[in-house]
Write an enzyme that holds these catalytic residues in place. Structure first.
Site, PDB file in Angstrom:
ATOM      1  N   GLU E  17       0.869  -1.171   0.000  1.00 41.43           N
ATOM      2  CA  GLU E  17       0.000   0.000   0.000  1.00 41.43           C
ATOM      3  C   GLU E  17       0.900   1.212   0.000  1.00 41.43           C
ATOM      4  O   GLU E  17       1.792   1.306   0.838  1.00 41.43           O
ATOM      5  CB  GLU E  17      -0.897  -0.010   1.242  1.00 41.43           C
ATOM      6  CG  GLU E  17      -2.070   0.950   1.155  1.00 41.43           C
ATOM      7  CD  GLU E  17      -1.663   2.413   1.187  1.00 41.43           C
ATOM      8  OE1 GLU E  17      -2.308   3.196   0.494  1.00 41.43           O
ATOM      9  OE2 GLU E  17      -0.685   2.759   1.876  1.00 41.43           O
ATOM     10  N   CYS E  65      -5.688   4.907   4.972  1.00 41.56           N
ATOM     11  CA  CYS E  65      -5.364   3.679   4.276  1.00 41.56           C
ATOM     12  C   CYS E  65      -6.605   2.873   3.937  1.00 41.56           C
ATOM     13  O   CYS E  65      -7.470   2.666   4.770  1.00 41.56           O
ATOM     14  CB  CYS E  65      -4.433   2.826   5.135  1.00 41.56           C
ATOM     15  SG  CYS E  65      -4.066   1.266   4.351  1.00 41.56           S
ATOM     16  N   CYS E  68      -5.647  -1.512   5.223  1.00 40.39           N
ATOM     17  CA  CYS E  68      -5.977  -1.849   6.609  1.00 40.39           C
ATOM     18  C   CYS E  68      -7.188  -1.006   7.004  1.00 40.39           C
ATOM     19  O   CYS E  68      -7.308  -0.535   8.111  1.00 40.39           O
ATOM     20  CB  CYS E  68      -4.793  -1.564   7.516  1.00 40.39           C
ATOM     21  SG  CYS E  68      -4.013   0.020   7.239  1.00 40.39           S
ATOM     22  N   HIS E  72      -7.610   2.635  11.388  1.00 40.69           N
ATOM     23  CA  HIS E  72      -7.510   4.031  11.791  1.00 40.69           C
ATOM     24  C   HIS E  72      -8.840   4.548  12.301  1.00 40.69           C
ATOM     25  O   HIS E  72      -8.896   5.436  13.150  1.00 40.69           O
ATOM     26  CB  HIS E  72      -6.997   4.883  10.631  1.00 40.69           C
ATOM     27  CG  HIS E  72      -5.570   4.594  10.287  1.00 40.69           C
ATOM     28  ND1 HIS E  72      -4.531   5.034  11.042  1.00 40.69           N
ATOM     29  CD2 HIS E  72      -5.020   3.850   9.286  1.00 40.69           C
ATOM     30  CE1 HIS E  72      -3.393   4.608  10.524  1.00 40.69           C
ATOM     31  NE2 HIS E  72      -3.662   3.872   9.452  1.00 40.69           N
ATOM     32  N   ARG E 496      -0.676  -4.638  10.602  1.00 39.55           N
ATOM     33  CA  ARG E 496       0.745  -4.379  10.414  1.00 39.55           C
ATOM     34  C   ARG E 496       1.479  -3.996  11.698  1.00 39.55           C
ATOM     35  O   ARG E 496       2.661  -3.744  11.674  1.00 39.55           O
ATOM     36  CB  ARG E 496       0.915  -3.285   9.374  1.00 39.55           C
ATOM     37  CG  ARG E 496       0.609  -3.788   7.988  1.00 39.55           C
ATOM     38  CD  ARG E 496       0.252  -2.699   7.007  1.00 39.55           C
ATOM     39  NE  ARG E 496      -0.191  -3.311   5.776  1.00 39.55           N
ATOM     40  CZ  ARG E 496      -1.411  -3.818   5.597  1.00 39.55           C
ATOM     41  NH1 ARG E 496      -2.300  -3.773   6.569  1.00 39.55           N
ATOM     42  NH2 ARG E 496      -1.737  -4.377   4.457  1.00 39.55           N
ATOM     43  N   SER E 519       3.599   1.281  10.120  1.00 39.13           N
ATOM     44  CA  SER E 519       4.629   1.395   9.097  1.00 39.13           C
ATOM     45  C   SER E 519       5.563   2.555   9.353  1.00 39.13           C
ATOM     46  O   SER E 519       6.635   2.641   8.773  1.00 39.13           O
ATOM     47  CB  SER E 519       3.989   1.490   7.706  1.00 39.13           C
ATOM     48  OG  SER E 519       3.318   0.283   7.429  1.00 39.13           O
ATOM     49  N   CYS E 563       2.701  -0.389   4.591  1.00 33.66           N
ATOM     50  CA  CYS E 563       1.492   0.402   4.357  1.00 33.66           C
ATOM     51  C   CYS E 563       1.933   1.848   4.464  1.00 33.66           C
ATOM     52  O   CYS E 563       1.978   2.420   5.538  1.00 33.66           O
ATOM     53  CB  CYS E 563       0.460   0.053   5.417  1.00 33.66           C
ATOM     54  SG  CYS E 563      -1.155   0.687   5.007  1.00 33.66           S
ATOM     55  N   CYS E 566      -0.180   5.122   5.327  1.00 31.95           N
ATOM     56  CA  CYS E 566      -0.363   5.221   6.772  1.00 31.95           C
ATOM     57  C   CYS E 566       0.805   5.923   7.424  1.00 31.95           C
ATOM     58  O   CYS E 566       0.655   6.677   8.378  1.00 31.95           O
ATOM     59  CB  CYS E 566      -0.427   3.828   7.401  1.00 31.95           C
ATOM     60  SG  CYS E 566      -1.881   2.900   6.985  1.00 31.95           S
TER      61      CYS E 566
END
Lengths: 217, 143, 352, 453, 584
Positions: E17, E65, E68, E72, E496, E519, E563, E566
């Site tokens: 991502e 994102c 995922c 968030h 993640r 990330s 990701c 993010c």
């Protein structure tokens, strides 16, 4: 910024500001004018009671005037009651007030509001026709009367169209409706629509003065 | 049916239509079929109605189903999910229901024609089938 | 590589029968609300053509649009990328990385110059020379200009590439803009939504593949077939709106009985999308059915429409301080006006 | 033309049923030598002077519903929209908006409300004076509760200052100011009259007693045209055995100053009565059967005086009612049906609504109320100075027809009221229409039927 | 694009991502001496959030994102709830657990098959496989139904037609034939078949989010609970009442999906991981990383306030020492800090200082080369990602961190699964600190969570049957009921790794908002002391077979499941000039 954002954002904010600015300006400007004391011996000391009495009783005509004013009074009642029902009974309007004041109350069925709006619009059209055709009203009427009629009629009409999704895209209709409300708010303090506030002051003044004298109210 | 005691009943793809009453669309559909059939008899022009694009209620489907009824032909096609092809009581009027792999309806058509296109063996497939069969029989013969 | 291989031949070799292809086309035609006969024309046209080359560029995005496409049921992503289009560059899905990926993009561009469909997700930052988003050292802006040249048409997937989306939301720190803000000389179709409904992405692609042109668009570049009606018009909760029955919280009797979510800020009445008809994830639900008002995500600037929980009929923000200032100003003006009048009157009294 | 000239050119006509000037065809409806611009200027200034909070509230509130027309006898009689009460205030309103309202600065700056013109004022003279009796019936119909009559009263101030008063009204008022009585009832004439009447009727009429408990006043109409009222008053007060007197320094209660719009003159006239009463050490001032006199002294006297009056003020009907109810006045049963005409300033606007009825009750008369009675009784059409104005005659007679029908419909044998101005209007109407109803004075009716002691 | 100084640049890193760039410096043998990880896209979402309604924040942050997609949203509603001391009903807690759990399983499977698998699976090689042998292989490792020779033959035929058609699409220019690919053709064919199966499976299981949240990606949340009311009526409810998606049918569908998830994990995902790992055992020694691991913990049994009830516990492991688990305090200003020494930001307190998110500030300060550029100056700032540190340590977050902490804390199922895996592959525990260790941890974690989902579902149904259908607490919904200022932190374990959002609320509006995401921890650049981030550390020492085909880099980077959208964020509590750009 699209039209609806403009209507819901700056237009409403500034219309409400002008509304409050104008209303306070006008009321303060009137009420702070000079008042002379009355030294005459009062017939009744409870002049405030007369104010309350007149505020209430002048809401319908005295028996003697009933016949001559029946049509005008009924018409007035129909559209005023209609406006009140629409303004305070329709869920989206209640939300509007809740957003401004935090106060909410139960709403009326939407179909009933639509019916009321139809009747109100019809009554308003009759009101206009009457104003245009009745010699006394035609003589008395000025820009204020016609414009105030227009800014009252438009929100009801545009609101009805918006709810029915008729004539244009809903967001456009809603924006036009809100803009028409903004126009109403802006005009409100400066035209005869102020009667909705002044009616209490005006009736109250006469009621108090006349009660003091024991005169007919 | 909304009871917890039924929680273990497996329900697959409840029908999307929520309301129970008739929408009034069935009459219009039947008249359209009539017109299509007339045109077909007169000129050979085929036609179709896409039921998926119309706001039909459960009751509407019921009315259409009982009115059109089941005719002599009922075929299943098995490609990327099943497809049902049924001739109605009125020869030349076909009801085709296309399902996907998850058994959702992806298309629902009423066709007016002698035989729906999808039932016919495609000419290329026939030719390829012929070639295959030749290969096979050739191989058999050679053995 | 067999350059002249048609999709029909390729499908046959893959064991996809012509019937299943016809069925696929029928489903697509139905989804697109095309006339029923169009399925045959579509099947015919497609089987004679090469798979449409598609180059997908990702800019300031969250990958939600691609993820949405992977959730497509009718057609499925597999059907699309193996039977309908040739997805020649897509960073999230493609095998190659770095140089090899870049090479795939350049090759696809060269071999299908003037014919490929360019898909863009994500907005394009324009501030400060576009330093806020680069791929392989190239700014998104430059990459878009480069790739748009050889495209037959451009599809902006998602609200970010269609209208700027969340990066564009106030105060738009990176100067994000939409594709159509930059590209003026190519047909651009917007497929907004945050993300868009996968069938809508697929349906619009299928239309382009079949007819070689974009479908009819509305005034803000969206395909009319999917964006003609508001969510509200097609909402299964609409009867409750008409009856004036509204859920007041997310968990009251109205909420449990599926009453209208207008009071909880639903933007369904001003949002044009197919959520209420096609629904999401194979038709299991859509936001309103799952109890949350529509956010309005297929509309430009939906991020800046005040709180998502502010009903449509309310002002965007409570600017009480401005209104209060107006009120005080009004009082002051009233005092001044009355004072002037009084002075005027006293003056006359003295004159006498 | 100087005031004296006007008076000499157009002397008052006293022999007709109502008082007016002789030769009304030669009109002189503008007074003084002001230029047009000055007239406008003056009118505006004096309009502005009167815009207090109450007037402003009223002027802001009108919604142009036109209902006031339906209460006004002049509109109802003529159906001419210009007689709509609020329309009579149009220039006044215009002046308010432009000069004194909260938005005056804006109106002036953008010229949204034009300046009032002299032509407008001249045109409106006929509306402000000729077609408004200040009866205030419209106040009762106004849904906003606007007291239109009081505003017309205010509007007359500016008109008067600008010298734009109808000829006769001005003349009468001017003479009242000059001679102490509009109809020439100077103190000397009054005293002579009292002396003569006392002799004629064998009744004591005290004049100018140094000290008295009660000071009684008369209207000049009574003095000059209905002198029986003086006799009747004396009879009753004597009958009650009160220490009372007329005062030659304050006997005349009429209010042409007020009616014409001349506050100064009105003030002078009112102060005469107040000083006379105080001088006599009286505790009670009795006002005659005169409507506007009641409003002027009962409700405005103290305000002109600038503090509460040191004595009570009663209309003669109120005085009679008090003494009837407490049994001091005993009368012979009348034995006739009668109907009562409510004088607007005493009844509707003065608050003395029940007093005359109490008196009539004491008289044993069978009172038949008119259809619209008490506070909403129809006006005679002659009050507010209208009866003096000749050019108003056509509409006044039309309006009077409403009154006649009302009285006829009541079907009583007698017609009674307690206002000499009404009485004068009725007499004039009776004469004009050759009507068979004569208005009687309540006072005289009581006096005539006093039970002998 | 290799430079005279032996620099290997991979940009774009695909099958992730977001936009990530790796610049690796190698010695003459092609061994990586130093790697630099650069995030090349920034949107400024936290800046956009300022001044908005805190109840709206989840929708904004969720768009950080789309992969995922819900984490968030969860972190955001939890941050607001923490700030306001806002309790949510038990059912809402269970539904959130189910949604997060589904996200884990869905995301891990998709990552394995669609993002990571092509690093290990040679698609072209699958054409050479014998379907019968493939079937035998498949049946030997799992009882999965789709294992017949005919099935694999169909898949192969489809693939063949596709490859021979000449338009390779997403498979174009793959590193096919690279000697790094070790699987026999049959294993490749099986994996390709499962690539397609997983695509179909993930479509179905994403429906769980759609039932609770209306759609996926980006399902809806609400501060104070969950938006979807439970629509279970007593028998004979009138026809006038409608329903929500969470009715009897919806609940049944959720149960079906949990079954599908568990079946797929047990029968396909776990066996495939083990089978493929068996061919790449050398990758259990490579890509080790930094040896520090952190988890915030998640899946509360009794609410966020009771961390002891979490399925996944919190803690930090330093230097692979599983005997000490350090506690994590997200509010402590000296624990979590972000550094920008090598990032395109500036701090008012100096570029080398670290700041806790509550007082965090970020002024965009681009000092990189003007695009288009060939190479970044990795001695200076080179990324839009910051470098977060826990007590000054760089830490790795994600499935491996979680599994290690579960393992270290003695979680029974974890111990059993890890033990079984290591035993089957004949590997020591230290094999977990590796590229494939990370990948295997992801698989094992999926099973733990998929199994737990059934428990949450059963609890939810039990509550409903007991008459508790409460899903939302309206008590603090109206901003008028809030204190004038409040601050809070919301955290979750995202697929993640550890994710937290910090919020400061003032007068009902967002005053400051800061997200530190998995990330960022893993992909961040070096800090002021030159301490590398996990990506960079993991790449060090990797031998590249062919710099033109950086398969080894992809394997390790993908094992972290990057990701990047993010990882990049921006905020500025001072309201000073927010963006400065100096282009070299």
């Amino acid at each position: 910024m699209d039209l609806l954002q403009f209507a819901r954002g700056p237009a409403l904010t500034w219309a409400a500001t002008v509304f409050m600015f104008g209303i306070t300006w006008r009321l303060v400007g009137i009420l702070l004018l000079k008042r002379s004391p009355d030294f005459s011996e009062a017939r009744n000391a409870t002049s405030w009671l007369g104010a309350v009495k007149l505020i209430i009783t002048r809401s319908w005509p005295r028996r003697e005037f009933r016949q001559r004013t029946l049509f005008a009074q009924s018409l007035g009642y129909i559209f005023h009651v209609g406006l009140v029902i629409i303004l305070f009974g329709f869920a989206p309007h209640i939300l509007f007030f809740k957003a401004l004041t935090g106060l909410g109350w139960p709403n009326l069925p939407s179909a009933f509001i639509q019916l009321t709006s139809g009747i109100t619009l019809a009554a308003l059209i009759v009101v206009l026709v009457r104003r245009l055709s009745h010699p006394v009203l035609r003589l008395l009427s000025n820009f204020d009367d016609y414009f105030s009629w227009l800014v009252t009629f438009t929100p009801v009409a545009t609101g009805m169209l918006a709810v029915a999704h008729f004539g244009a895209r809903y967001e456009t209709l809603l924006a036009i409706h809100l803009l028409s409300v903004a126009l109403l708010l802006v005009w409100f303090p400066f035209g005869k629509l102020m009667h909705s506030a002044l009616i209490f002051i005006s009736r109250g003044t006469t009621g108090a003065l006349f009660e003091r004298k024991g005169a007919s109210i | 049916m909304n009871s917890l005691t039924h929680i273990n009943i497996k329900v697959i793809n409840p029908l999307p239509c929520q309301s129970a009453g008739l929408s009034g669309n069935t009459d219009a559909i039947l008249h359209e079929i009539l017109a299509l059939l007339e045109a077909f008899v007169a000129t050979g022009q085929t036609g179709a109605i896409d039921l998926h694009s119309l706001p039909l209620t459960v009751a509407d489907y019921e009315v259409l189903r009982t009115t059109l009824g089941d005719g002599e032909v009922h075929a299943h096609i098995n490609v990327i999910g099943k497809t049902e092809v049924r001739e109605t009581l009125y020869p030349g009027v076909w009801w085709l229901t296309y399902y996907n792999m998850e058994e959702d309806i992806v298309a629902d058509l009423l066709e007016v024609t002698t035989i729906p296109e999808i039932l016919k063996s495609p000419a290329e497939d026939v030719r390829e089938g012929l070639a295959c069969l030749r290969d096979l029989t050739g191989a058999v013969t050679m053995m | 590589m067999n350059e002249s291989d048609t999709l029909g031949a390729s499908l046959v070799r893959s064991g996809v029968s012509r019937r299943s292809f016809l069925k696929f086309c029928t489903a697509m035609a139905s989804l697109m609300a095309l006339p029923p006969g169009a399925a045959y024309a579509m099947a015919d046209a497609l089987s004679r053509a090469q798979r449409q080359s598609v180059i997908w560029l990702s800019f300031q995005e969250c990958t939600g649009c691609v993820e949405s496409l992977t959730r497509s049921f009718d057609p499925t992503l597999e059907q699309m990328i193996f039977e309908m289009i040739s997805l020649d560059y897509q960073e999230t899905l493609q095998a190659a990385s770095g140089e090899a990926a870049e090479l795939a993009r350049v090759e696809a561009m060269k071999s299908s110059y003037g014919k490929y469909l360019l898909i863009v997700d994500g907005s394009i930052p324009t501030k400060d020379g576009g330093v806020y988003s680069t791929v392989a050292g190239v700014s998104n802006y430059d990459r878009l200009i480069e790739m748009a040249k050889g495209a037959a048409a451009i599809v902006a997937v998602g609200t970010c590439s269609s209208y700027g989306g969340i990066p564009h939301a106030n105060p738009n720190p990176t100067g994000a803009v939409s594709v159509s803000d930059i590209i003026k000389d190519k047909p651009v179709m917007n497929v907004p939504g945050c993300p868009p409904i996968p069938s809508v992405i697929a349906g619009t692609l299928a239309y382009f593949v079949t007819y070689g042109k974009l479908p009819e668009l509305d005034h803000i570049g969206r395909p009319k077939v999917f964006y003609a009606d508001t969510i509200h018009d097609r909402c299964y909760r609409r009867p409750f709106y008409d009856q004036g029955k509204f859920a007041k919280t997310f968990d009251d009797e109205g909420a449990r009985n599926g009453w209208c979510l207008y009071e909880l800020g639903c933007k369904g009445p001003t949002t044009y999308n197919a959520c209420a008809t096609i629904k999401w994830n194979g038709g299991v639900s859509y936001p309103i059915e799952s109890g949350h008002g529509c956010l309005g995500c297929s509309e430009p600037n939906f991020w800046d429409n005040g709180s998502f929980y502010r009903p449509l009929s309310t002002p965007l923000a409570s600017n009480t301080h401005i209104i209060a200032a107006g009120t005080l100003g009004g009082i002051a003006a009233g005092v001044v006006a009355a004072g002037l009048s009084r002075k005027h009157q006293t003056h006359i009294g003295e004159e006498k | 033309m100087s005031t004296a000239e006007i008076d000499s050119t157009h002397p008052l006509e006293l022999d007709q049923p109502r008082f007016s000037v002789k030769n009304p065809e030669a009109r002189y409806d503008k007074q003084g030598d002001l230029s047009d611009a000055q007239r406008v200027e003056t009118a505006m200034r004096y309009f502005v002077k009167d815009f207090g909070a109450v007037a402003a509230t009223y002027l802001e509130s009108c919604i142009h519903c036109g209902m006031c027309a339906d209460a006004c006898h002049f509109y109802v009689a003529t159906e001419d929209p210009k007689y709509t009460p609020i329309w009579k205030l149009e220039p006044f309103k215009q002046a308010y908006k432009r000069e004194a309202g909260p938005f005056a600065a804006i109106y002036r700056a953008l010229n949204l409300k034009k300046k009032v013109t002299v032509e407008q004022l001249e045109a409106w003279q006929a509306l402000i004076y000729d077609s408004c009796t200040l009866c205030g019936r419209c106040t009762l119909i106004c849904p906003m509760g606007i007291d239109i009559a009081s505003l017309v009263g205010l509007a007359r101030h500016g008109m008067n200052q600008a010298g734009l008063v109808p000829h006769e009204l001005w003349a009468v008022a001017e003479r009242a100011q000059r001679e102490g009585s509009p109809l020439g009832a100077t103190p000397k004439v009054f005293k002579d009259r009292c002396e003569w009447l006392a002799d004629e009727n064998q009744v004591a009429i005290p004049v100018d007693k140094a000290q008295a408990d009660v000071v009684v006043t008369m209207s000049s109409i009574e003095i000059m045209k209905y002198p029986d009222s003086i006799v009747a008053t004396a009879k009753i007060l004597n009958h009650l055995g009160l220490n009372w007197t007329f005062r030659s320094d304050g006997y005349e209660a009429t209010n042409f100053g007020m009616l014409s719009g001349n506050s100064a003159w009105q003030q002078e006239a009112s102060m005469k009565l107040i000083h006379a009463t105080i001088a006599a050490g009286a505790k009670l001032l009795i006002l005659p059967e005169c409507g506007h006199a009641y409003g002027a002294m009962r409700w405005q006297g103290a305000n002109i005086y600038g503090k509460p009056l040191p004595f009570r003020v009663l209309h003669i009907s109120e005085f009679l009612a008090e003494n009837t109810k407490n049994g001091a006045i005993k009368t012979k049963p009348l034995g006739k049906t009668l109907t009562f005409h409510d004088p607007c300033q005493i009844s509707r606007r003065g608050g003395a609504i029940e007093a005359p009825r109490d008196v009539l009750n004491g008289l044993g008369a069978a009172l038949i109320e008119m259809k619209d009675t008490k506070g909403v009784n129809w006006c005679c059409g002659g009050g507010g100075g209208v009866v003096t104005i000749h050019r108003a005659d056509p509409i006044r007679y039309k309006a009077f027809q409403i009154k006649m029908k009302q009285v006829d419909d009541a079907g009583a044998e007698l017609l009674v009221s307690s206002c000499s101005n009404c009485r004068q209007t009725f007499d004039d109407g009776q004469n004009h229409f050759h009507w068979d109803k004569t208005m009687l004075s309540l006072l005289e009716l009581v006096a005539d039927n006093l039970e002998d002691k | 694009m290799s430079t005279p100084t032996n620099r290997v640049i991979v940009d774009p890193i695909t099958r992730i991502e977001g936009h990530l760039r790796i610049e690796a410096e190698t010695d003459a043998d092609g061994r990586i001496i130093r790697a630099s990880s650069a995030g090349t896209m920034v949107r400024g979402i936290e800046l956009i959030l300022r001044g908005r309604d805190p109840r709206d924040a989840w929708a904004f942050t969720q768009r950080i994102c789309g992969v995922c997609t819900l984490v968030h949203g969860i972190a955001s509603v939890r941050a607001v709830e923490d700030a306001l001391k806002y309790d949510i009903p038990a059912n809402a807690q269970l539904i959130r657990n189910l949604m997060i759990g589904a996200q884990f399983v869905h995301d891990h499977v998709m990552h394995f098959y669609h993002l990571h698998a092509l690093d290990w699976v040679d698609v072209v090689s699958a054409l050479k496989a014998d379907p019968k042998a493939t079937s035998a292989l498949a049946q030997s490792i799992s009882g999965y139904a789709k294992s017949s020779p005919g099935y694999f033959s169909d898949v192969q035929k489809k693939l063949k037609g596709f490859v021979e058609g000449g338009q390779l699409g997403i498979f174009a220019n793959g590193y096919w034939g690279n000697p790094g690919y070790k699987l026999p053709p049959e294993a490749n064919l099986m994996a390709v078949a499962h690539y397609f199966d997983a695509l179909a499976w993930q479509r179905n299981v994403a429906q769980l989010h759609a039932i609770f949240g209306g759609k996926n990606p980006h399902p809806n949340f609400v501060v104070g609970g969950v938006p979807c009311a439970i629509s279970i009526h007593p028998e004979g409810q009138g026809a006038s009442s409608g329903t929500t998606s969470l009715n009897v049918e919806g609940l049944q569908k959720v149960q079906d999906i949990i079954h599908q998830m568990r079946d797929f994990v047990d029968q396909v995902y776990v066996p495939d991981t083990l089978a493929i790992a068996g061919f790449y055992k050398d990758w259990f020694k490579l890509g080790e990383g930094i040896g520090n691991f952190m988890s915030y913990g998640d899946f509360p049994e009794k609410g966020m306030s009771d961390a002891s009830s979490f399925l996944i516990p919190s803690g930090v492991i330093l230097n692979r020492d599983l005997s000490i688990i350090h506690p994590v305090d997200l509010n402590a200003e000296d624990q979590i800090q972000e550094y920008v020494a090598h990032s395109w930001y500036d701090y008012s307190v100096g570029k080398n200082k670290g700041l806790h998110p509550y007082v965090g500030e970020t002024n965009l300060d681009y000092t990189g080369p003007k695009p288009p550029y060939a190479q970044l100056d990795v001695e200076q700032s080179y990324s839009w990602i910051k470098s977060p540190r826990w007590k000054g340590h760089a830490v790795e977050v994600g499935p491996l961190a979680r599994v290690l902490i579960l393992y270290a804390r003695g979680h029974e199922q974890t111990r059993e699964l890890v033990g079984m895996t290591l035993k089957k592959l004949d590997l020591p525990v230290t094999a977990l600190y590796s590229t494939l260790g990370r990948t295997a941890a992801r698989t094992l974690e999926s099973k733990i969570i998929a199994d737990a989902m059934q428990t949450w579902y059963d609890n939810l149904i039990a509550n409903i049957k007991a008459g508790d259908v409460k899903t939302f607490n309206e008590k603090l919904w109206e901003p008028s009921s809030w204190p004038s200022t409040a601050k809070g932190v919301g955290y979750t374990e995202a697929p993640r790794g550890a994710l937290a959002h910090w919020i400061i609320i003032k007068d009902g509006k967002i005053d400051n908002y800061q997200a530190v995401v998995p990330s960022t921890w893993n992909a961040g650049p070096r800090d002021e002391e030159g301490q590398e981030g996990p990506y960079e550390a993991a790449l060090k020492g990797t031998q590249l077979h062919d710099p033109k085909q950086p398969l080894e880099i992809l394997r390790t980077i993908h094992s972290f499941d990057p990701c990047i959208a993010c990882a990049v964020h921006v905020t500025d509590p001072e309201g000073e000039e927010l963006i400065k750009v100096k282009i070299r």
